[in-house]
Structures are given as C-alpha cells and as structure tokens.
Design a protein around this motif. Sequence first.
Motif, PDB file in Angstrom:
ATOM      1  N   GLU A 118       0.841  -1.198   0.000  1.00 38.26           N
ATOM      2  CA  GLU A 118       0.000   0.000   0.000  1.00 38.26           C
ATOM      3  C   GLU A 118       0.874   1.245   0.000  1.00 38.26           C
ATOM      4  O   GLU A 118       2.107   1.171   0.055  1.00 38.26           O
ATOM      5  N   GLY A 119       0.216   2.400  -0.086  1.00 35.60           N
ATOM      6  CA  GLY A 119       0.964   3.637   0.001  1.00 35.60           C
ATOM      7  C   GLY A 119       1.050   4.380  -1.313  1.00 35.60           C
ATOM      8  O   GLY A 119       0.198   4.232  -2.199  1.00 35.60           O
ATOM      9  N   LEU A 120       2.093   5.183  -1.451  1.00 35.84           N
ATOM     10  CA  LEU A 120       2.205   6.128  -2.556  1.00 35.84           C
ATOM     11  C   LEU A 120       2.454   5.448  -3.897  1.00 35.84           C
ATOM     12  O   LEU A 120       3.398   4.678  -4.054  1.00 35.84           O
ATOM     13  N   LEU A 121       1.588   5.778  -4.859  1.00 35.58           N
ATOM     14  CA  LEU A 121       1.758   5.354  -6.236  1.00 35.58           C
ATOM     15  C   LEU A 121       1.537   6.582  -7.106  1.00 35.58           C
ATOM     16  O   LEU A 121       0.553   7.310  -6.920  1.00 35.58           O
ATOM     17  N   LEU A 122       2.441   6.836  -8.030  1.00 39.08           N
ATOM     18  CA  LEU A 122       2.292   7.966  -8.941  1.00 39.08           C
ATOM     19  C   LEU A 122       1.582   7.511 -10.207  1.00 39.08           C
ATOM     20  O   LEU A 122       1.844   6.412 -10.719  1.00 39.08           O
ATOM     21  N   LEU A 123       0.685   8.351 -10.692  1.00 34.84           N
ATOM     22  CA  LEU A 123      -0.077   8.077 -11.907  1.00 34.84           C
ATOM     23  C   LEU A 123       0.118   9.250 -12.868  1.00 34.84           C
ATOM     24  O   LEU A 123       0.168  10.403 -12.446  1.00 34.84           O
ATOM     25  N   THR A 124       0.218   8.962 -14.161  1.00 33.51           N
ATOM     26  CA  THR A 124       0.431  10.026 -15.131  1.00 33.51           C
ATOM     27  C   THR A 124      -0.327   9.745 -16.422  1.00 33.51           C
ATOM     28  O   THR A 124      -0.612   8.591 -16.754  1.00 33.51           O
ATOM     29  N   THR A 125      -0.621  10.832 -17.140  1.00 35.89           N
ATOM     30  CA  THR A 125      -1.245  10.717 -18.458  1.00 35.89           C
ATOM     31  C   THR A 125      -0.220  10.432 -19.544  1.00 35.89           C
ATOM     32  O   THR A 125      -0.583  10.167 -20.679  1.00 35.89           O
ATOM     33  N   ASP A 126       1.053  10.477 -19.209  1.00 40.70           N
ATOM     34  CA  ASP A 126       2.118  10.410 -20.205  1.00 40.70           C
ATOM     35  C   ASP A 126       3.032   9.218 -19.950  1.00 40.70           C
ATOM     36  O   ASP A 126       3.774   9.196 -18.960  1.00 40.70           O
ATOM     37  N   GLY A 127       2.964   8.222 -20.837  1.00 40.01           N
ATOM     38  CA  GLY A 127       3.797   7.035 -20.668  1.00 40.01           C
ATOM     39  C   GLY A 127       5.281   7.344 -20.723  1.00 40.01           C
ATOM     40  O   GLY A 127       6.098   6.691 -20.068  1.00 40.01           O
ATOM     41  N   GLY A 128       5.659   8.346 -21.535  1.00 45.91           N
ATOM     42  CA  GLY A 128       7.062   8.734 -21.589  1.00 45.91           C
ATOM     43  C   GLY A 128       7.545   9.296 -20.264  1.00 45.91           C
ATOM     44  O   GLY A 128       8.663   9.014 -19.815  1.00 45.91           O
ATOM     45  N   LEU A 129       6.698  10.101 -19.618  1.00 42.94           N
ATOM     46  CA  LEU A 129       7.049  10.632 -18.307  1.00 42.94           C
ATOM     47  C   LEU A 129       7.148   9.500 -17.287  1.00 42.94           C
ATOM     48  O   LEU A 129       8.036   9.501 -16.427  1.00 42.94           O
ATOM     49  N   ALA A 130       6.261   8.507 -17.384  1.00 38.71           N
ATOM     50  CA  ALA A 130       6.313   7.366 -16.466  1.00 38.71           C
ATOM     51  C   ALA A 130       7.660   6.664 -16.563  1.00 38.71           C
ATOM     52  O   ALA A 130       8.294   6.351 -15.552  1.00 38.71           O
ATOM     53  N   ARG A 131       8.130   6.412 -17.791  1.00 39.93           N
ATOM     54  CA  ARG A 131       9.419   5.740 -17.966  1.00 39.93           C
ATOM     55  C   ARG A 131      10.547   6.597 -17.400  1.00 39.93           C
ATOM     56  O   ARG A 131      11.493   6.080 -16.800  1.00 39.93           O
ATOM     57  N   ILE A 215       4.361  -0.198   3.340  1.00 36.85           N
ATOM     58  CA  ILE A 215       3.722   1.064   2.953  1.00 36.85           C
ATOM     59  C   ILE A 215       4.768   1.970   2.315  1.00 36.85           C
ATOM     60  O   ILE A 215       5.758   2.334   2.969  1.00 36.85           O
ATOM     61  N   ARG A 216       4.566   2.324   1.055  1.00 35.58           N
ATOM     62  CA  ARG A 216       5.494   3.285   0.450  1.00 35.58           C
ATOM     63  C   ARG A 216       5.078   4.687   0.859  1.00 35.58           C
ATOM     64  O   ARG A 216       3.934   5.089   0.659  1.00 35.58           O
ATOM     65  N   VAL A 217       6.028   5.447   1.397  1.00 37.37           N
ATOM     66  CA  VAL A 217       5.711   6.786   1.897  1.00 37.37           C
ATOM     67  C   VAL A 217       6.357   7.887   1.060  1.00 37.37           C
ATOM     68  O   VAL A 217       5.992   9.063   1.204  1.00 37.37           O
ATOM     69  N   ALA A 218       7.293   7.543   0.183  1.00 41.10           N
ATOM     70  CA  ALA A 218       7.909   8.568  -0.663  1.00 41.10           C
ATOM     71  C   ALA A 218       8.478   7.930  -1.923  1.00 41.10           C
ATOM     72  O   ALA A 218       8.961   6.793  -1.904  1.00 41.10           O
ATOM     73  N   TYR A 219       8.395   8.692  -3.009  1.00 39.22           N
ATOM     74  CA  TYR A 219       9.001   8.300  -4.289  1.00 39.22           C
ATOM     75  C   TYR A 219       9.736   9.538  -4.788  1.00 39.22           C
ATOM     76  O   TYR A 219       9.119  10.461  -5.308  1.00 39.22           O
ATOM     77  N   GLY A 220      11.052   9.576  -4.580  1.00 41.42           N
ATOM     78  CA  GLY A 220      11.791  10.777  -4.904  1.00 41.42           C
ATOM     79  C   GLY A 220      11.263  11.939  -4.095  1.00 41.42           C
ATOM     80  O   GLY A 220      11.047  11.837  -2.881  1.00 41.42           O
ATOM     81  N   PRO A 221      10.997  13.080  -4.740  1.00 41.76           N
ATOM     82  CA  PRO A 221      10.521  14.257  -4.007  1.00 41.76           C
ATOM     83  C   PRO A 221       9.038  14.225  -3.664  1.00 41.76           C
ATOM     84  O   PRO A 221       8.542  15.115  -2.968  1.00 41.76           O
ATOM     85  N   PHE A 222       8.325  13.199  -4.123  1.00 36.90           N
ATOM     86  CA  PHE A 222       6.883  13.141  -3.912  1.00 36.90           C
ATOM     87  C   PHE A 222       6.571  12.298  -2.682  1.00 36.90           C
ATOM     88  O   PHE A 222       7.063  11.182  -2.538  1.00 36.90           O
ATOM     89  N   GLN A 223       5.741  12.845  -1.790  1.00 37.86           N
ATOM     90  CA  GLN A 223       5.463  12.236  -0.494  1.00 37.86           C
ATOM     91  C   GLN A 223       4.011  11.768  -0.399  1.00 37.86           C
ATOM     92  O   GLN A 223       3.112  12.396  -0.953  1.00 37.86           O
TER      93      GLN A 223
END
Length: 254
Positions: A118-131, A215-223
């Motif tokens: 559980e925890g932080l997951l980033l979602l984006t409209t741009d597959g290139g940005l995801a990679r 539980i993921r609480v941070a991904y790089g600068p995103f909390q």
Amino acid sequence: MRRAGTAEGAAGDRVAKWLARAGVASRRDAERMIAEGRVAVNGRRLADPAVLVEPGDTVTVDRVPIDPPGRARLWRYHKPKGLLVTARDPEGRPTIFEKLPDTMPRVVSVGRLDMGSEGLLLLTTDGGLARRLEHPENGWVRRYRVRIHGRPDPAAVASLAKGITVEGIRYGPIEAGLDAVKGEASWLTVSLREGKNREIRRVFEHLGLPVLRLIRVAYGPFQLGLLPRGGVEEVPAKVLREQLGQDAVRKPKA
C-alpha cells in the motif's frame, strides 16, 4: 498517418509512443496491442508499429477513440492493500484503475506496488514521463515503512547497505533503520533507489523476517503525506516543472 522514416518527431510520433503519451499504456504494451490488431488509425487496423500519427489523425483502440496527448499530468495516489496495479486481470481481481474517480483521465502507473502493498503510487497521463520517473538514473530514493515479524539483527540489517544476493538475484544497496519493536513485530524505515519485483519482501524473508505490512511513503521528491487511503491528488504543473524541468510538462505538437 504515414510510415516512420528518418524524420520521426518532425510531423508526429510513432503510434506506440503516441499511445503511451496519451496514457493508454506503456510503449511496450502499446506495441503488443498493435501486434494483436487492436489499434487503428483513420479506420485502418495496424500491424506495423512504425507508423507516425499526424495532426488530425483518428486513433482507436478496440474501436474506442483516443484523445490526443495533452500536457503531461501527474497524480499522487494512496493505493490500498488488495488492489492490483494493472489495466486488466484475467482472474477478475480488483485493480486500482477500477477504483479511481470517474473524473480521472486515462492514466498509467509509475512503477508498481504488489497487491499486498500500500501507500504512494504515482499516476500520469504520459507514458514517456512514467518511464522517465522509473529510470534508475534519477537516483530517486523510494522510502517505505515496513512491519516485519521478528526482531532484526542490527548487523544483518546494516549489511544490506552493501547489497545482497537472494536466490541468484542481485539486489542493490538497501538502507534500513529500526524504528520500534512491539511484541513479536518490528517497524523499520527502508530506503532504496532501484526496486526490483517484491524486493523488500524477498530480502527480509531471506533474513528470516517475513514482511507483515509494507507502505510506500515517498518516491523521490513526492510524499504520501496525509493523503487518505484511496485518495488521489494532482501534482501542480509548477511542482512538476520545478522537479523535472519545463520539458516534462510540455504539450506535444501532435
């Protein structure tokens, strides 16, 4: 629409890249969709991914029209335990995409969390940005709160900073610190820069310390911060520009 030559990007993107930027799927998955005959441009079903999508072209997947890519957008999502991070599951298990608000555009995930995490997951409209966000060259720290069964040996935990090999798989440096011990369980803060599939679970299982909660609480600068379970919140474009540069949120030409 035309077949890609040496001038890709001058008049459009290859269709798989276009679909990834539109948030349909990763480029690899988009290429698989094309091979399966699910993608059409201007009513013509494709078998060749080397086709450029040009301004004004109509692209469909499974006969459903796809909106052209806009500027890249990013959301923080608090993934609950018990959901898969996949667009479709052949076993019919629940996925995060079924639980997102109806007002959300089509998005792809930045990396994954397994069903029990559980925890932080980033979602984006741009597959290139995801990679780009997934790529190890970012050097971004991914931080977790981990509850394990047992009391860890400090020396064994400290040794993870040098990396470890488990069943023939080499895992990079893992920073782990003991936060609390409650009965037969312990809480750790665990940080790593390049997470392989189920890495934390496999490493601590190897140490005889099965993971009870992750539980993921941070991904790089995103909390994760105070985002409630199941909650989703868009990252402002200004923050994206500050963290990734102007190019990360530009609106594509086609």
